[in-house]
Design an enzyme around this catalytic site. Structure first.
Site, mmCIF file in Angstrom:
data_model
loop_
_atom_site.group_PDB
_atom_site.id
_atom_site.type_symbol
_atom_site.label_atom_id
_atom_site.label_comp_id
_atom_site.label_asym_id
_atom_site.label_seq_id
_atom_site.Cartn_x
_atom_site.Cartn_y
_atom_site.Cartn_z
ATOM 1 N N ASN A 7 0.874 -1.166 0.000
ATOM 2 C CA ASN A 7 0.000 0.000 0.000
ATOM 3 C C ASN A 7 0.913 1.218 0.000
ATOM 4 O O ASN A 7 1.518 1.550 1.017
ATOM 5 C CB ASN A 7 -0.919 -0.008 1.229
ATOM 6 C CG ASN A 7 -1.848 1.193 1.278
ATOM 7 O OD1 ASN A 7 -1.463 2.313 0.932
ATOM 8 N ND2 ASN A 7 -3.077 0.978 1.729
ATOM 9 N N GLU A 34 -3.967 1.817 -2.891
ATOM 10 C CA GLU A 34 -4.115 3.225 -2.517
ATOM 11 C C GLU A 34 -3.256 4.122 -3.420
ATOM 12 O O GLU A 34 -2.436 4.913 -2.956
ATOM 13 C CB GLU A 34 -3.802 3.448 -1.034
ATOM 14 C CG GLU A 34 -4.563 4.611 -0.449
ATOM 15 C CD GLU A 34 -4.488 4.720 1.068
ATOM 16 O OE1 GLU A 34 -4.927 5.752 1.568
ATOM 17 O OE2 GLU A 34 -3.989 3.775 1.729
ATOM 18 N N ASP A 147 -4.188 -4.966 0.824
ATOM 19 C CA ASP A 147 -4.528 -4.354 2.109
ATOM 20 C C ASP A 147 -5.972 -4.732 2.418
ATOM 21 O O ASP A 147 -6.907 -4.182 1.841
ATOM 22 C CB ASP A 147 -4.356 -2.835 2.017
ATOM 23 C CG ASP A 147 -4.724 -2.119 3.307
ATOM 24 O OD1 ASP A 147 -5.167 -2.785 4.262
ATOM 25 O OD2 ASP A 147 -4.590 -0.885 3.353
ATOM 26 N N ASN A 149 -7.392 -4.382 5.376
ATOM 27 C CA ASN A 149 -7.942 -3.550 6.442
ATOM 28 C C ASN A 149 -8.640 -4.383 7.508
ATOM 29 O O ASN A 149 -9.714 -4.032 8.010
ATOM 30 C CB ASN A 149 -8.884 -2.485 5.868
ATOM 31 C CG ASN A 149 -8.151 -1.196 5.527
ATOM 32 O OD1 ASN A 149 -7.327 -0.716 6.306
ATOM 33 N ND2 ASN A 149 -8.437 -0.642 4.358
ATOM 34 N N ASP A 218 -1.985 -6.314 5.913
ATOM 35 C CA ASP A 218 -1.661 -6.640 4.523
ATOM 36 C C ASP A 218 -1.419 -8.144 4.440
ATOM 37 O O ASP A 218 -0.523 -8.675 5.114
ATOM 38 C CB ASP A 218 -0.426 -5.870 4.072
ATOM 39 C CG ASP A 218 -0.613 -4.366 4.219
ATOM 40 O OD1 ASP A 218 -1.185 -3.756 3.299
ATOM 41 O OD2 ASP A 218 -0.219 -3.819 5.269
ATOM 42 N N ASP A 247 2.834 4.526 5.246
ATOM 43 C CA ASP A 247 2.674 3.987 6.601
ATOM 44 C C ASP A 247 2.573 2.465 6.597
ATOM 45 O O ASP A 247 2.505 1.834 7.656
ATOM 46 C CB ASP A 247 1.460 4.606 7.313
ATOM 47 C CG ASP A 247 0.244 4.762 6.430
ATOM 48 O OD1 ASP A 247 0.247 4.218 5.306
ATOM 49 O OD2 ASP A 247 -0.721 5.433 6.848
ATOM 50 N N HIS A 248 2.577 1.861 5.409
ATOM 51 C CA HIS A 248 2.677 0.408 5.259
ATOM 52 C C HIS A 248 4.103 0.055 4.829
ATOM 53 O O HIS A 248 4.801 0.882 4.226
ATOM 54 C CB HIS A 248 1.737 -0.103 4.177
ATOM 55 C CG HIS A 248 0.283 0.073 4.482
ATOM 56 N ND1 HIS A 248 -0.559 -0.988 4.750
ATOM 57 C CD2 HIS A 248 -0.487 1.185 4.540
ATOM 58 C CE1 HIS A 248 -1.779 -0.534 4.956
ATOM 59 N NE2 HIS A 248 -1.766 0.789 4.835
#
Length: 267
Positions: A7, A34, A147, A149, A218, A247-248
């Site tokens: 991501n 994303e 991802d 989530n 993930d 941030d991943h």
């Protein structure tokens, strides 16, 4: 073969990070999420210069998924998840690469929850589960990467009690993920790290990365044919520490050409 999911949290803003990681890590296949870019703004020329063919499904400012393949062009087999023709979110793309069928997904976050965003998350999850059941029965090795989530278990969060009120850790989200596993899919990272806390995401706030206060959202899900080829799995954690990074962190698996003991039969 090395397959990764990442991501990128904005493919153009993080392009230097992506290109550096591609050069240093050299994955054969990459699933990106994303993108935060419409189709015409995808950096296809830069990706091609780095040695990768690509397909992508973009959306202005939000969402977006892509599949990259080193030294070849992925053959697109699906764009968008079936089951709701009114859904215009760019969250799923699928390709054939060699003998593999790769599905790249960006499952809705669902926050704030409860509410309309969580309802959409669960409807999308139901559509994914229905479609995944047909994919599982494919005569090809199939990988669903991206991802999700979803924090599947308490082991997958640094302090799980802090996530109780978050859609990523709601019982409904975890139950939907378990429904996927119950179809027969193998969670590659959890198979390779059976009892170890391993994270793929660290918030930008509260010094989370330095404290290793992460979560695992993930995932790689493998059907029986792909699971029997699983060699190893891991997270390129150091990428999360690079300047102006996502941030991943990139998450990856390796596949062998021959079957291994990781595979399991459909119940």
């Amino acid at each position: 073969m090395k397959i990764a999911t990442f991501n990128v949290n904005g493919v153009n803003g993080r392009l230097p990070v992506l290109l550096r990681w591609l050069d240093e890590s050299g994955p054969d296949v990459v699933c990106l999420q994303e993108l935060k870019a419409p189709d015409e703004k995808f950096p296809a020329a830069s990706i091609e210069k780095a040695g990768y063919g690509a397909i992508w499904h973009g959306q202005k400012s939000w969402n977006g998924v892509a599949i990259l393949a080193r030294s070849q062009q992925p053959v697109e087999s699906r764009r968008g998840l079936p089951g709701d023709p009114e859904d215009v979110h760019s969250r799923y793309i699928e390709a054939v690469i060699g003998e593999l069928l790769i599905g790249c997904l960006y499952l809705p976050n669902g926050n704030p929850a409860p509410g309309p965003k969580f309802d959409y998350k669960m409807k999308w999850f139901s559509r994914l589960n229905r479609y995944a059941e047909t994919l599982y029965r494919s005569d090809r090795p199939v990988i669903l990467a991206g991802d999700y989530n979803v924090i599947p278990t308490y082991l997958d969060a640094y302090k799980p009690e802090r996530w109780v009120g978050d859609a990523l850790f709601f019982p409904e989200s975890r139950a939907a993920y378990q429904e996927l596993l119950d179809q027969g899919w193998t969670d590659a990272l959890r198979i390779c790290f059976a009892s170890e806390a391993i994270y793929t995401f660290w918030d930008y706030f509260r010094n989370s990365f330095a404290r290793n206060a992460g979560i695992r959202i993930d995932h790689f899900l493998l059907n029986a044919q792909a699971a029997r080829m699983l060699g190893a799995a891991g997270v390129d954690r150091d990428v999360r520490g690079w300047e102006k990074t996502s941030d991943h962190a990139p998450t990856w698996i390796t596949l062998k050409s021959k079957a291994t003991a990781f595979g399991k039969k459909r119940p």
